[in-house]
Design a protein around this motif. Structure first.
Motif, PDB file in Angstrom:
ATOM      1  N   TYR B 253       0.800  -1.244  -0.141  1.00 36.04           N
ATOM      2  CA  TYR B 253       0.244   0.036   0.136  1.00 36.04           C
ATOM      3  C   TYR B 253       0.932   1.239  -0.137  1.00 36.04           C
ATOM      4  O   TYR B 253       0.821   2.044  -0.685  1.00 36.04           O
ATOM      5  N   MET B 254       2.079   1.177   0.695  1.00 32.30           N
ATOM      6  CA  MET B 254       2.831   2.431   1.019  1.00 32.30           C
ATOM      7  C   MET B 254       3.602   2.642  -0.198  1.00 32.30           C
ATOM      8  O   MET B 254       3.760   3.751  -0.643  1.00 32.30           O
ATOM      9  N   LYS B 255       4.045   1.382  -0.868  1.00 37.54           N
ATOM     10  CA  LYS B 255       4.564   1.623  -2.016  1.00 37.54           C
ATOM     11  C   LYS B 255       3.834   2.227  -3.478  1.00 37.54           C
ATOM     12  O   LYS B 255       4.374   3.166  -4.016  1.00 37.54           O
ATOM     13  N   THR B 256       2.584   1.822  -3.448  1.00 35.95           N
ATOM     14  CA  THR B 256       1.641   2.317  -4.574  1.00 35.95           C
ATOM     15  C   THR B 256       1.476   3.652  -4.256  1.00 35.95           C
ATOM     16  O   THR B 256       1.474   4.415  -5.105  1.00 35.95           O
ATOM     17  N   LYS B 257       1.303   4.148  -2.801  1.00 32.64           N
ATOM     18  CA  LYS B 257       1.187   5.646  -2.789  1.00 32.64           C
ATOM     19  C   LYS B 257       2.314   6.348  -3.038  1.00 32.64           C
ATOM     20  O   LYS B 257       2.227   7.474  -3.626  1.00 32.64           O
ATOM     21  N   PHE B 258       3.645   5.672  -2.654  1.00 28.85           N
ATOM     22  CA  PHE B 258       4.757   6.557  -3.190  1.00 28.85           C
ATOM     23  C   PHE B 258       4.722   6.725  -4.519  1.00 28.85           C
ATOM     24  O   PHE B 258       5.002   7.924  -4.978  1.00 28.85           O
TER      25      PHE B 258
END
Lengths: 484, 477
Positions: B253-258
């Motif tokens: 999730y955090m990677k996608t956000k980044f």
């Protein structure tokens, strides 16, 4: 409605409905504090000074201002656009964010809407006093008259402004007041004295909270939200037409309408933050206007600030790309001419500094956000000054080149409007709940911290919270779906 | 339940798409070989379809990124379809590269600013003759119009005569009146000592724009835009697929956000620049600051229409039962709302230029109104009035039939929008929408659908471990 456990709650402190009423209505019921009285007196005096200066202007004429033959629009129109821009956050939050189902808007919409109305009132003052002969201000309205051919000029964007702004003001007031009705009824129901009960009963139109009332309330809100959505865009679009329909280099550019709208939302959010950060502190509403709210608003600020930034750079680039020397010079003059400081002030405050909000820590820092919001308001004032004054002070004919400096009259009128705005806001905060109580109550079950987030204790649908934590671990959120 | 999410790309579908492509190629070949289609018309159509389909794919990346950053929950069930669309960015981008390199280096009639000859003040007589022969008509079908455009260009050059020198001497000399009054070109063609003569076709404006509008930089920009978009499309897709198999969701999730945030920043700049480069510079004298945003919204609406059509198709085949009327309703709202926003941008651009009435700017709309009248006004009827009137009602946005019809209509409408932006600058009044245009469209549509279906078949149609999935499944309104 299921809410993902990774969503941040928007109401903290495991509130019950009764506690919410106490917290939000409390300040309305309490006696005015000394601080409030002092603040309202001070702001009232500032406003009075401003109105005195308006009186001077009307008595002696526009000659009291620093305008000259070349610079016919300056300080007053800058303030007009600045205030109108600030008045954009309210409708954006209540209408557009409603359409986008942003629950956090409930924490701030009431104050933002009130702020919108007061900002539009301040804005409206400027074109009227700029007319010089204010007593003829009614000429702007087209109505059958005996003046013969002297009628409103429908080809003029200035006239479109009259309609755009008066419509905006009317719809904003209706929207704001409609939302207030159930909350005023709550104030009435809690009132201790008969007099107070009576007054609030009049203002809440005798609201009983019956199903029929709520149904009408919902329908009306929907219609008003539908009307407000295009209004969010139309008002500042038409303000931008005041400039962009001309052929003045620096004014005539097609990006103006959407870019003005983005800038307006940007400055509106900055003003909402400036006020709400103080309000949440003074009224102790930290559990209703949480860091999640502040973070969301700061995200809107990055978004709109970046849109504005892209627009500045587009304008700058296209002025060069046009290979039209007047266009090019307009921008050379902005950035390196005698008003260079306003251009670079605008760039720093509006484009560069909001980018700091990419850092999560800063986005969630109350102190930093407060300074930033002031910064942005300053920057947006500079933006309008840059657009208006730097574009006209160096005319096509060099002999007409001149500088513009404001007089004390203009400066105090501006400061006076800020006092006027603050006075109205303080009065509002005293007589009506600054948070839309009924709306915040409506999101408790989906955004209260007892229902969602780390500290949730209540069962959400059929799934226990413990169970949800397990699901989070194995990444399967209670669904039957399996990867292929 | 999991069965209906494993999409099978059937032989029949493959065949259909391949036939579309083959038919398209045949139509294009017939046009070119039979000689009835000019080179200019070929390149212009290739550009139209490449920009249109690549734009649809790139806007799908925007759709994912924007929803990720906005913490949207409702759209998760739709996401895999959007992801599949993004994968066309690279393929469409290759066609754009062909055009960008081909026209900037070899074929100068599409982007006529790429012709060095126009920006040289001193040229040889031979070069002038060559240029005149090339543009003497009959070279391509649109020859006559191209000629007319060059006349326009030259006329404007004269108007601007002296601009640069004056600018250099005294950049704020506003008493300069040449801008308005000088209109004669007294070049005598007298050969100088080194055999060079004054170039009668010298274009001062294009010369001034050369630091931006020059072939190497033009190619470099295209590589950067397309490279960045394709890379992020690849990243987002890979993270999303990895999430299906991984344990725990926070990291993905955090990677996608980044990557979504990175994309939005890149898109903010590149979406406008692509429009200036690939579309606006076809009319290299003309400029409008709003052009980039206008192009973006047009493509974004199309991208959403394509998503809606794919969803409805997949549902009709029994896939993604999780996507129901509530999700389509939301997409319908977007299409409705952004169609109005598109109109707002159209009107802002048109009205401001019309009102100010500056000849350098109005010529753009004048040509379109004269030569493309039905398409120019049809644009507004199809892209504004139809969605405005049809999609306003709630039940219309929840009806699969109405949505299907409107999506098809709007895809055609926005294709027409791009047609009206690209064709007047390239083939002029001699425009056609016939087998050749349809063929080119079919070729790209076939290729696009083949790519998207192939991508759909590679993974589950639902991102099963997305933290917002359950919100999306229970979404109702």
């Amino acid at each position: 409605m299921f809410v993902s456990p990774i969503r941040e709650p928007l109401i903290q402190g495991h509130k019950t409905y009764a506690q919410m009423s106490d917290d939000i209505i409390g300040p309305v019921e309490a006696k005015p504090t000394k601080m409030w009285l002092a603040a309202v007196t001070f702001c009232g005096l500032v406003a009075l000074t401003g109105f005195t200066m308006i009186g001077l202007t009307i008595t002696y004429g526009i000659g009291m201002w620093g305008l000259n033959k070349t610079v016919g629009w300056a300080w007053d129109i800058t303030n007009f656009v600045w205030w109108i821009g600030i008045g954009h956050a309210g409708t954006l939050i209540s209408a557009i964010l409603l359409l986008f189902r942003q629950k956090w808007r409930t924490g701030v919409n009431r104050s933002a809407e009130a702020m919108t109305i007061f900002a539009v009132m301040c804005a409206g003052l400027f074109p009227i006093i700029h007319m010089g002969r204010v007593w003829l201000a009614f000429f702007i309205f087209p109505y059958p008259n005996t003046r013969g051919p002297v009628w409103s000029n429908f080809n003029s964007p200035l006239l479109w402004d009259v309609f755009a702004i008066s419509t905006y003001f009317t719809v904003s007031v209706l929207f704001w007041y409609t939302g207030l009705i159930p909350d005023l009824a709550t104030v009435r129901d809690r009132a201790k004295t008969a007099f107070r009960k009576k007054i609030y009963n009049i203002f809440c139109f005798g609201w009983t909270g019956s199903a029929k009332h709520w149904q009408r309330f919902e329908s009306l809100s929907l219609v008003l939200a539908g009307l407000s959505t295009p209004l969010v865009l139309s008002v500042h679009t038409i303000v931008s037409f005041d400039f962009a329909t001309s052929i003045v280099p620096g004014w005539h550019t097609t990006i103006f309408p959407p870019y003005f709208v983005a800038g307006a939302i940007f400055s509106g959010f900055a003003m909402v933050l400036s006020l709400m950060l103080v309000v949440r502190k003074v009224f102790k509403l930290e559990q209703y206007i949480t860091l999640a709210h502040i973070e969301s608003m700061n995200k809107v600020i990055i978004l709109t600030g970046s849109i504005v930034g892209v627009a500045y750079i587009t304008e700058l680039f296209v002025s060069w790309y046009s290979q039209n020397q007047y266009e090019q010079y307009a921008f050379i003059n902005r950035s390196t001419g005698p008003y260079w400081w306003s251009y670079w002030g605008m760039m720093t405050c509006n484009v560069v500094s909001p980018q700091l909000f990419w850092i999560k820590k800063l986005r969630r820092s109350v102190v930093f956000t407060f300074f930033m919001s002031i910064f942005i308001n300053v920057g947006m004032w500079f933006e309008r000054f840059v657009i208006i004054v730097t574009s006209v002070h160096r005319d096509y004919i060099t002999s007409a080149w001149t500088m513009y400096y404001p007089t004390y009259v203009e400066i105090f009128i501006y400061i006076g409007t800020i006092g006027f705005f603050m006075t109205l806001f303080l009065l509002f905060a005293k007589v009506a709940p600054v948070i839309a109580l009924a709306e915040v109550k409506a999101i408790l079950k989906t955004a209260g911290d007892q229902y969602t987030g780390e500290h949730a204790t209540h069962v959400q649908h059929e799934h226990a919270v413990e169970h949800m934590h397990d699901e989070k671990k194995d990444g399967n959120f209670g669904t039957e779906l399996k990867p292929i | 339940m999991s069965d209906n999410n494993k999409f099978e790309f059937t032989g029949k579908q493959k065949k259909t798409f391949l036939i579309m492509m083959v038919v398209g190629i045949i139509a294009v070949l017939i046009g070119l070989l039979a000689g009835s289609v000019s080179k200019q018309r070929f390149w212009a159509n290739l550009l139209l379809e490449s920009v249109f389909f690549t734009g649809i794919a790139a806007c799908a990346i925007f759709m994912i990124a924007a929803h990720q950053i906005g913490l949207a929950g409702w759209n998760i069930v739709v996401r895999r379809v959007t992801e599949s669309i993004t994968k066309f960015t690279l393929i469409g981008g290759l066609f754009i590269m062909v055009i960008v390199v081909g026209t900037a280096v070899g074929y100068h009639d599409l982007y006529h600013w790429s012709n060095n000859f126009l920006t040289e003040q001193q040229v040889t007589q031979a070069e002038i003759t060559e240029y005149e022969e090339h543009h003497a008509g009959g070279h391509h079908v649109g020859g006559h119009e191209t000629e007319e455009q060059h006349d326009n260009g030259e006329h404007k050059t004269n108007e601007h005569d002296g601009t640069k020198e004056d600018h250099e001497q005294n950049s704020f000399n506003t008493s300069e009146v040449n801008y308005i009054f000088t209109s004669t070109d007294d070049s005598t063609h007298a050969a100088s000592a080194d055999g060079l003569v004054e170039n009668p076709y010298y274009d001062k404006i294009l010369d001034g724009k050369e630091p931006y509008l020059n072939p190497p930089f033009f190619i470099l920009r295209a590589i950067i835009f397309l490279g960045l978009w394709s890379f992020i499309a690849y990243k987002l897709r890979r993270i999303s697929l990895a999430e299906d198999l991984g344990n725990g969701t926070d990291a993905w999730y955090m990677k996608t956000k980044f990557w979504s945030a990175i994309f939005l920043v890149i898109w903010a700049v590149t979406s406008s620049m692509m429009a200036w480069d690939w579309v606006m510079s076809l009319d290299p004298h003309w400029y409008s600051t709003l052009f980039g945003w206008y192009n973006f919204i047009s493509l974004w609406i199309t991208s959403m229409c394509v998503t809606v059509l794919l969803l409805i198709y997949l549902k009709s085949k029994g896939y993604i039962k999780e996507v129901n009327q509530n999700h389509l309703h939301d997409l319908g709202k977007y299409i409705f709302g952004f169609s109005i926003f598109w109109t707002y941008l159209w009107f802002s651009q048109f009205m401001l230029i019309w009102y100010a009435n500056i000849p350098e700017e109005t010529i753009y709309f004048l040509q379109r109104k004269r030569e493309y009248n039905p398409l120019f006004f049809g644009n507004l009827i199809i892209n504004f009035l139809m969605p405005f009137l049809v999609l306003m009602r709630r039940d219309a946005k929840r009806s699969l039939t109405v949505l299907t019809i409107m999506a098809v209509v709007l895809i055609i409408g926005h294709w027409n929008d791009f047609f009206v932006m690209i064709m007047p600058a390239t083939v002029g009044a001699d425009w056609h929408i016939s087998y050749f245009e349809v063929g080119m469209f079919l070729f790209f549509a076939g290729m696009f659908l083949y790519t998207v279906f192939y991508q759909l078949s590679k993974a589950s149609l639902i991102a099963v471990k997305h933290p917002f999935l359950k919100e999306s499944l229970g979404h109702h309104q």
